[in-house]
Design a protein around this motif. Structure first.
Motif, short mmCIF file in Angstrom:
data_model
loop_
_atom_site.label_atom_id
_atom_site.label_comp_id
_atom_site.label_asym_id
_atom_site.label_seq_id
_atom_site.Cartn_x
_atom_site.Cartn_y
_atom_site.Cartn_z
N LYS A 183 -1.22 -5.93 -3.05
CA LYS A 183 -0.78 -6.91 -4.04
C LYS A 183 0.00 -6.18 -5.28
O LYS A 183 0.26 -6.99 -6.14
CB LYS A 183 -2.21 -7.47 -4.56
N SER A 184 0.19 -5.14 -5.26
CA SER A 184 0.83 -4.55 -6.28
C SER A 184 2.16 -4.80 -6.32
O SER A 184 2.56 -4.84 -5.21
CB SER A 184 0.54 -3.07 -6.48
N PRO A 185 3.05 -4.81 -7.49
CA PRO A 185 4.45 -5.17 -7.57
C PRO A 185 5.34 -3.97 -7.19
O PRO A 185 6.17 -3.40 -7.91
CB PRO A 185 4.79 -5.63 -8.91
N ALA A 186 4.92 -3.26 -5.86
CA ALA A 186 5.52 -2.13 -5.39
C ALA A 186 5.86 -2.14 -4.20
O ALA A 186 5.62 -3.00 -3.36
CB ALA A 186 4.47 -0.94 -5.65
N ASP A 187 6.80 -1.25 -3.71
CA ASP A 187 7.25 -0.94 -2.26
C ASP A 187 6.05 -0.21 -1.51
O ASP A 187 5.82 0.53 -1.37
CB ASP A 187 8.51 -0.08 -2.19
N GLU A 236 4.54 -2.15 -18.25
CA GLU A 236 3.89 -3.26 -17.21
C GLU A 236 4.03 -2.86 -16.01
O GLU A 236 5.11 -2.19 -15.64
CB GLU A 236 4.66 -4.74 -17.70
N ASP A 237 3.12 -3.53 -14.98
CA ASP A 237 2.96 -3.01 -13.68
C ASP A 237 4.53 -2.93 -12.87
O ASP A 237 5.03 -2.09 -12.32
CB ASP A 237 2.12 -3.62 -13.00
N HIS A 238 4.92 -4.25 -13.10
CA HIS A 238 6.53 -4.42 -12.28
C HIS A 238 7.38 -3.44 -12.80
O HIS A 238 8.23 -3.15 -11.99
CB HIS A 238 6.73 -5.92 -12.36
N LYS A 294 8.97 -0.37 -10.32
CA LYS A 294 10.35 -0.22 -9.82
C LYS A 294 11.21 0.51 -10.69
O LYS A 294 12.15 1.00 -10.09
CB LYS A 294 10.76 -1.80 -10.01
#
Length: 204
Positions: free
Chosen positions: A43-47, A69-71, A75
């Motif tokens: 669910k994380s904004p990661a690859d 921020e996470d995203h 990235k």
């Protein structure tokens, strides 16, 4: 796929003081550095790829200049650009092999640590200055390794690739990235920060 004996899975997930061998230190007392906790899962904004029977869910600490921020962190800032969750047996079976040095990181079941093995048939003349550095890492509830694949090729800028796998019970959280960045036309080596990030990984 190689299954993981229960006795080994218990050993790898036992709680122990976090440490990196050989030791690595970073300057974390900089007043501008902020320790920030990030969570990694599908669910994380990661690859992130989940290829294990049970999905990995973990958290880690990164030292950044202010809260990010996470995203944006995953990235643009994180030294780990891709993450994958696999079964522990698979991570221990395959390890990591460098095509530049002809060396391979493998798990020694007798002493429960990771080691480097050299391929005697590798042509060292292809990249004579490349090297593979291995670190055995223990976090709060996981054990594993990281390798720094230093790549030095003629006519090319130096590169350092990082690969790691941290094992908890029957899961392994692995990742890849680069630890040399260019800032203001200067190469910055963030290898210590990347290794300390891995040391802080805690499965949830």
């Amino acid at each position: 796929m190689k299954s993981l004996p229960l006795s080994i899975s218990i050993l790898l997930s036992a709680s122990a003081p976090a440490q990196i061998n050989p030791p690595v230190n970073i300057k974390t007392k900089d007043a501008h550095l902020t320790p920030t906790t990030y969570h990694i899962s599908s669910k994380s904004p990661a690859d992130f790829i989940s290829a294990a029977t049970t999905e990995c869910r973990a958290k880690f600490t990164a030292f950044t200049y202010g809260e990010i921020e996470d995203h944006i962190y995953f990235k643009m800032i994180s030294p780990i650009s891709s993450w994958i969750c696999v079964n522990a047996g698979e991570a221990m079976e395959y390890g990591y092999e460098s095509t530049h040095t002809g060396e391979k990181a493998y798990y020694n079941y007798k002493n429960a640590t990771w080691h480097i093995q050299t391929n005697p048939h590798h042509n060292k003349e292809i990249s004579p200055n490349s090297m593979l550095d291995l670190y055995n890492i223990t976090s709060k509830n996981a054990k594993g390794y990281a390798v720094i694949d230093s790549i030095s090729l003629p006519q090319n800028p130096p590169r350092k690739k990082i690969h790691f796998c941290m094992i908890h019970k029957l899961q392994a959280l692995c990742g890849d990235g680069e630890t040399i960045r260019q800032e203001d036309s200067t190469n910055i080596d963030i290898t210590p920060q990347a290794l300390k990030l891995i040391e802080s990984i805690e499965f949830e």
